[in-house]
Design a protein around this motif. Structure first.
Motif, PDB file in Angstrom:
ATOM      1  N   TRP A 292      33.924  -7.186  23.538  1.00 47.74           N
ATOM      2  CA  TRP A 292      34.295  -8.597  22.895  1.00 47.74           C
ATOM      3  C   TRP A 292      33.224  -9.226  23.949  1.00 47.74           C
ATOM      4  N   SER A 293      32.911  -8.387  24.954  1.00 45.15           N
ATOM      5  CA  SER A 293      31.461  -9.506  26.315  1.00 45.15           C
ATOM      6  C   SER A 293      30.601  -9.399  24.858  1.00 45.15           C
ATOM      7  N   SER A 294      30.830  -8.864  24.453  1.00 44.94           N
ATOM      8  CA  SER A 294      29.458  -9.068  22.990  1.00 44.94           C
ATOM      9  C   SER A 294      29.119 -10.322  22.283  1.00 44.94           C
ATOM     10  N   LEU A 295      30.503 -11.534  22.336  1.00 53.60           N
ATOM     11  CA  LEU A 295      30.467 -12.399  22.183  1.00 53.60           C
ATOM     12  C   LEU A 295      29.721 -13.988  22.909  1.00 53.60           C
ATOM     13  N   ARG A 296      28.500 -14.458  22.748  1.00 55.95           N
ATOM     14  CA  ARG A 296      27.959 -15.574  22.724  1.00 55.95           C
ATOM     15  C   ARG A 296      27.922 -17.306  22.972  1.00 55.95           C
ATOM     16  N   ASP A 356      33.569 -37.842   0.056  1.00 59.13           N
ATOM     17  CA  ASP A 356      33.695 -37.179  -0.750  1.00 59.13           C
ATOM     18  C   ASP A 356      34.696 -36.477  -0.601  1.00 59.13           C
ATOM     19  N   SER A 357      34.912 -35.932  -1.859  1.00 62.59           N
ATOM     20  CA  SER A 357      35.990 -34.958  -2.305  1.00 62.59           C
ATOM     21  C   SER A 357      35.536 -33.360  -1.995  1.00 62.59           C
ATOM     22  N   PRO A 358      35.196 -32.436  -1.103  1.00 58.95           N
ATOM     23  CA  PRO A 358      35.537 -31.269  -1.541  1.00 58.95           C
ATOM     24  C   PRO A 358      36.819 -30.572  -2.347  1.00 58.95           C
ATOM     25  N   ASP A 359      36.231 -29.175  -2.515  1.00 55.70           N
ATOM     26  CA  ASP A 359      37.220 -28.051  -2.682  1.00 55.70           C
ATOM     27  C   ASP A 359      37.020 -26.973  -2.249  1.00 55.70           C
ATOM     28  N   ASP A 360      38.079 -25.830  -2.733  1.00 56.97           N
ATOM     29  CA  ASP A 360      37.612 -24.825  -2.440  1.00 56.97           C
ATOM     30  C   ASP A 360      36.058 -24.212  -1.923  1.00 56.97           C
ATOM     31  N   ARG A 361      35.708 -24.037  -3.133  1.00 51.50           N
ATOM     32  CA  ARG A 361      33.784 -24.024  -3.917  1.00 51.50           C
ATOM     33  C   ARG A 361      33.607 -24.224  -3.150  1.00 51.50           C
ATOM     34  N   VAL A 362      33.486 -25.393  -2.045  1.00 57.60           N
ATOM     35  CA  VAL A 362      32.434 -26.559  -1.723  1.00 57.60           C
ATOM     36  C   VAL A 362      32.819 -25.695   0.011  1.00 57.60           C
ATOM     37  N   GLN A 363      33.886 -25.326   0.272  1.00 60.77           N
ATOM     38  CA  GLN A 363      33.855 -25.362   1.362  1.00 60.77           C
ATOM     39  C   GLN A 363      33.596 -22.999   1.399  1.00 60.77           C
ATOM     40  N   ASP A 364      33.461 -22.375   0.387  1.00 66.89           N
ATOM     41  CA  ASP A 364      32.978 -21.052  -0.320  1.00 66.89           C
ATOM     42  C   ASP A 364      31.328 -21.233   0.166  1.00 66.89           C
ATOM     43  N   SER A 365      30.880 -21.606  -0.213  1.00 64.31           N
ATOM     44  CA  SER A 365      29.586 -22.415  -0.534  1.00 64.31           C
ATOM     45  C   SER A 365      28.626 -22.483   0.687  1.00 64.31           C
ATOM     46  N   VAL A 366      29.600 -22.987   1.594  1.00 68.03           N
ATOM     47  CA  VAL A 366      29.418 -23.772   2.847  1.00 68.03           C
ATOM     48  C   VAL A 366      29.029 -22.308   4.406  1.00 68.03           C
ATOM     49  N   ALA A 367      30.669 -21.276   3.517  1.00 70.10           N
ATOM     50  CA  ALA A 367      30.643 -20.113   4.865  1.00 70.10           C
ATOM     51  C   ALA A 367      29.707 -19.677   4.152  1.00 70.10           C
ATOM     52  N   ARG A 368      28.874 -19.463   3.481  1.00 67.72           N
ATOM     53  CA  ARG A 368      27.555 -18.564   3.332  1.00 67.72           C
ATOM     54  C   ARG A 368      26.535 -18.725   2.659  1.00 67.72           C
ATOM     55  N   SER A 369      26.266 -20.386   3.429  1.00 66.89           N
ATOM     56  CA  SER A 369      24.895 -20.461   3.354  1.00 66.89           C
ATOM     57  C   SER A 369      24.531 -19.928   4.545  1.00 66.89           C
ATOM     58  N   ARG A 370      22.898 -19.703   4.365  1.00 63.22           N
ATOM     59  CA  ARG A 370      21.894 -19.316   5.230  1.00 63.22           C
ATOM     60  C   ARG A 370      21.705 -19.755   6.979  1.00 63.22           C
ATOM     61  N   PRO A 371      22.405 -21.164   7.132  1.00 63.03           N
ATOM     62  CA  PRO A 371      22.330 -21.661   8.690  1.00 63.03           C
ATOM     63  C   PRO A 371      23.910 -20.981   9.145  1.00 63.03           C
ATOM     64  N   VAL A 372      24.633 -21.063   8.384  1.00 60.68           N
ATOM     65  CA  VAL A 372      25.858 -20.982   9.101  1.00 60.68           C
ATOM     66  C   VAL A 372      26.166 -19.241   8.707  1.00 60.68           C
ATOM     67  N   LYS A 373      25.821 -18.442   7.974  1.00 57.83           N
ATOM     68  CA  LYS A 373      25.501 -16.655   8.383  1.00 57.83           C
ATOM     69  C   LYS A 373      24.588 -16.305   9.532  1.00 57.83           C
ATOM     70  N   ALA A 374      23.367 -17.457   9.655  1.00 54.26           N
ATOM     71  CA  ALA A 374      22.481 -17.013  11.327  1.00 54.26           C
ATOM     72  C   ALA A 374      23.284 -17.732  12.222  1.00 54.26           C
ATOM     73  N   TYR A 375      23.730 -18.777  12.716  1.00 53.02           N
ATOM     74  CA  TYR A 375      24.896 -19.117  12.993  1.00 53.02           C
ATOM     75  C   TYR A 375      25.748 -18.010  14.372  1.00 53.02           C
ATOM     76  N   VAL A 376      26.275 -17.994  12.835  1.00 55.24           N
ATOM     77  CA  VAL A 376      27.454 -16.941  13.548  1.00 55.24           C
ATOM     78  C   VAL A 376      26.905 -15.595  13.326  1.00 55.24           C
ATOM     79  N   ASP A 377      25.727 -14.911  13.337  1.00 59.88           N
ATOM     80  CA  ASP A 377      24.943 -13.633  13.563  1.00 59.88           C
ATOM     81  C   ASP A 377      24.533 -13.691  15.491  1.00 59.88           C
ATOM     82  N   ALA A 378      24.085 -15.512  15.466  1.00 62.80           N
ATOM     83  CA  ALA A 378      24.573 -15.613  17.199  1.00 62.80           C
ATOM     84  C   ALA A 378      25.381 -15.557  17.868  1.00 62.80           C
TER      85      ALA A 378
END
Length: 688
Positions: A292-296, A356-378
């Motif tokens: 758990w100390s690996s969290l930044r 806007d009126s986003p649905d679950d597909r929009v949320q999944d698309s954001v979750a899989r986006s490159r900025p989110v993935k890079a941020y999670v890795d950091a």
């Protein structure tokens, strides 16, 4: 006493032939079925099922299909109960109409065969045991449980089966299960049972038979979740490996505690003190901190471009999401997998606030986006268990941060590798390190749980090893077997309550078996002289064997030890049964040469699961003479045992208590006779 009237004996022999005919019919019927499922996968699964079914119906001509019979009294006219006769055997056999010819020993009706007594006949009028030789019924004995005029007698057939010479691997005990053993065997699937058993009490056999009974009584449940047997070494697994197949259970996995966690190549060794420290339960705290100390700390906001706009999640909001996930009690990897969706949901809320009126597909698309993935890795980096443990043991500063307040500075220094590892493949991994890696893997991703685990020689496992086994049945139950007096590791348990806590099975029932059926009284009484010096709280075992066995103590000059050992082995081979020559590990090679020079064909059992042939194999692959290092003897049994230099065996251990326990194990491997060859003085507790 066996009945002398030949006509009932002939009738029983005829019934055996009828049972064999019906079993052959059942097998032929199974083999004639075609595996035609709805698709190829279903057909292959059905074919495998039919194959295993046919294998379980194979007849063993060396044994009978049944070993006992019970006749009920049928004395309740109010219920219309009528007398019935049941033949008890290793598997169920039915006739063409489906009526039982032989009842499986695990069936509910078979319970009375094992537990009925004169004081509590359980509706049984007569219990009959059969004497068997080469698959043929040779005699029978009757117990009339409701006849008050008949005096109670010891069963000679039962005693003969218990005391029959041991040749080859362990065999099943379905014909000789005692009432106290049967109660353990038939414990419910949801119950964890811990068996403290003195040598020869049959605890290992009880554990294996419980596995077979559970698979019979709860097959659908356990067929999905699985059953596992964990033993101390491969020599032990080879010894017990034929028991469950003989009972019709051929899909139970067997492994050792070391193989269970074999995720890194073990190529180094370490002192007992360091191995004990790595096996300490405090290491679980250190490893959890390391993970758990690996969290930044999220010092910058998350920025997600979408369309012509850029959406921003502030760092403080990300910090709250990370803290919420961390405190949920889920694994590191599972929480990391949730974080992208949490971040995407925060963006989704901003989209909605903007009209806007986003649905679950929009949320999944954001979750899989490159900025989110890079941020999670950091913020929440992916971890590799092997590399994390390597870094922890290679980096004193990292270890200090994770072990602060848990381990002393001296303990931290002892844990650190002298030379930092360049990579996981070349790291100096030890067996204790492999357990640490397994712990971290579970912190990252939950270990799948089995339905039931049988753990033998549990007293020898460290707290961290116990945790490794326990997480394999976190939602299942266990059969924990062992003997505190036979604890031969520096980290062996001090109490079963402590072991059960580390296994995650707090409050499990502890059953103590003290009646010995394997070790004769002359041998067990001799070995029990060690108990007050190493395990004063345990009751001494009691042998119930009619034959007291043979105990020989041979004091010889130092130059004559090898010759005396060869002579004792040759003498033991003149009598039917297996022979084990047990010697301190350091003296195995020298004794192997002496046995080979004397022309004594033997199988040399090696350390850490290796089996070496001293000379050419027999044509049938069986050896009567085994050369056994003292550290491998646990769990094995031989008809006659020759122990060489008990003092040397004890002195090879790191401390006196462990040495005496090792010696206790070695001395109690004999089923019929024990010969002790020594030039050095015997330990004081064993001196006449």
């Amino acid at each position: 006493m066996p009945d002398a009237d030949p006509s009932p004996l002939a009738a029983e022999r005829g019934y055996l032939e009828r049972a064999r005919v019906q079993l052959a019919r059942m097998r032929e019927r199974t083999l004639s079925l075609e595996a035609q499922g709805g698709d190829r996968v279903s057909s292959e699964f059905l074919a495998a099922t039919l194959y295993h079914r046919a294998a379980s119906l194979a007849d063993d001509p060396a044994s009978t299909l049944f070993f006992g019979r019970i006749d009920t009294d049928g004395s309740d006219p109010a219920t219309g109960e009528v007398p019935e006769r049941w033949y008890i055997g290793r598997r169920h056999v039915a006739d063409e109409a489906g009526d039982p010819v032989v009842i499986d020993w695990r069936a509910q009706v078979s319970t009375a065969f094992y537990r009925a007594s004169r004081t509590e006949p359980m509706g049984v009028r007569l219990r009959r045991r059969f004497g068997v030789d080469h698959g043929q019924i040779t005699a029978y004995e009757d117990e009339h449980l409701t006849d008050a005029t008949e005096s109670e007698q010891h069963s000679r057939i039962l005693a003969g089966e218990i005391e029959r010479p041991r040749v080859g691997p362990m065999r099943d005990i379905v014909a000789t299960i005692q009432p106290e053993q049967d109660a353990i065997v038939r414990a419910d699937v949801s119950t964890t049972v811990c068996v403290q058993g003195a040598p020869g009490t049959g605890k290992t056999a009880v554990g294996l038979h419980r596995a077979a009974w559970l698979l019979y009584a709860f097959r659908d449940r356990l067929a999905r979740s699985g059953v596992l047997v964990v033993g101390p070494n491969r020599a032990f697994l080879e010894h017990v490996g034929s028991v469950l197949p003989a009972l019709g259970e051929i899909e139970v996995a067997h492994t050792t505690a070391e193989l269970l966690v074999a995720s890194v190549p073990v190529r180094a060794s370490e002192s007992a003190s360091v191995a004990t420290l790595k096996g300490d339960a405090r290491m679980a705290v250190v490893l959890s901190r390391a993970v758990w100390s690996s969290l930044r700390d999220p010092s910058e906001a998350l920025v997600v471009p979408r369309g012509t706009r850029r959406w921003r999640v502030p760092a403080y909001e990300v910090r709250e999401l990370v803290e919420e996930l961390r405190t949920r009690g889920v694994r590191y990897g599972a929480a990391r997998a949730m974080l992208p969706q949490r971040l995407a949901h925060a963006v989704l809320l901003q989209l909605e606030a903007a009209g806007d009126s986003p649905d679950d597909r929009v949320q999944d698309s954001v979750a899989r986006s490159r900025p989110v993935k890079a941020y999670v890795d950091a913020v929440w980096p992916a971890l590799d268990a092997t590399r994390l443990v390597m870094n922890l043991l290679s980096d004193p500063e990292l270890l200090r941060r994770c072990a602060d307040g848990v381990l002393s500075e001296q303990e931290q220094a002892a844990l650190s590798w002298a030379t930092p590892a360049r990579g996981p493949r070349t790291a100096p991994w030890t067996a204790a390190d492999a357990v640490l890696v397994d712990e971290v893997e579970d912190l990252l991703t939950r270990t799948p749980s089995l339905g039931h685990v049988v753990l033998d020689e549990a007293q020898d496992l460290s707290p961290m090893q116990l945790r490794a086994v326990g997480r394999r049945c976190s939602t299942g139950s266990m059969t924990v077997l062992g003997d505190i007096a036979q604890g031969t590791t520096p980290w062996s348990t001090r109490s079963w309550e402590e072991s059960l806590t580390h296994l995650g099975q707090e409050g499990a029932h502890v059953e103590e078996l003290t009646r010995g059926f394997r070790v004769p009284s002359a041998v067990i009484d001799f070995a029990a002289n060690l108990l007050p010096h190493m395990a004063p709280g345990l009751a001494p075992p009691e042998s119930v064997r009619e034959d007291p066995g043979l105990l020989e103590l041979h004091a010889v000059p130092a130059d004559d030890v090898l010759a005396a050992t060869v002579a004792a082995a040759r003498t033991a081979l003149d009598i039917e049964g297996s022979v084990g020559v047990i010697v301190a590990d350091a003296d195995v090679a020298e004794l192997a040469k002496a046995l080979t020079a004397a022309g004594l064909d033997h199988l040399r059992l090696g350390r850490d699961d290796e089996l070496d042939h001293g000379t050419a194999d027999h044509e049938d692959g069986a050896h009567r003479l085994h050369l056994v290092p003292a550290t491998v003897a646990k769990g094995l049994e031989f008809d006659r045992v020759v122990v060489v230099e008990p003092a040397a065996i004890a002195a090879a251990e790191p401390d006196e208590r462990t040495g005496l326990r090792r010696l206790y194990v070695v001395l109690t491997r004999a089923v019929t006779g024990l010969a002790v060859i020594h030039a050095q003085p015997l330990p004081e507790a064993l001196r006449p």
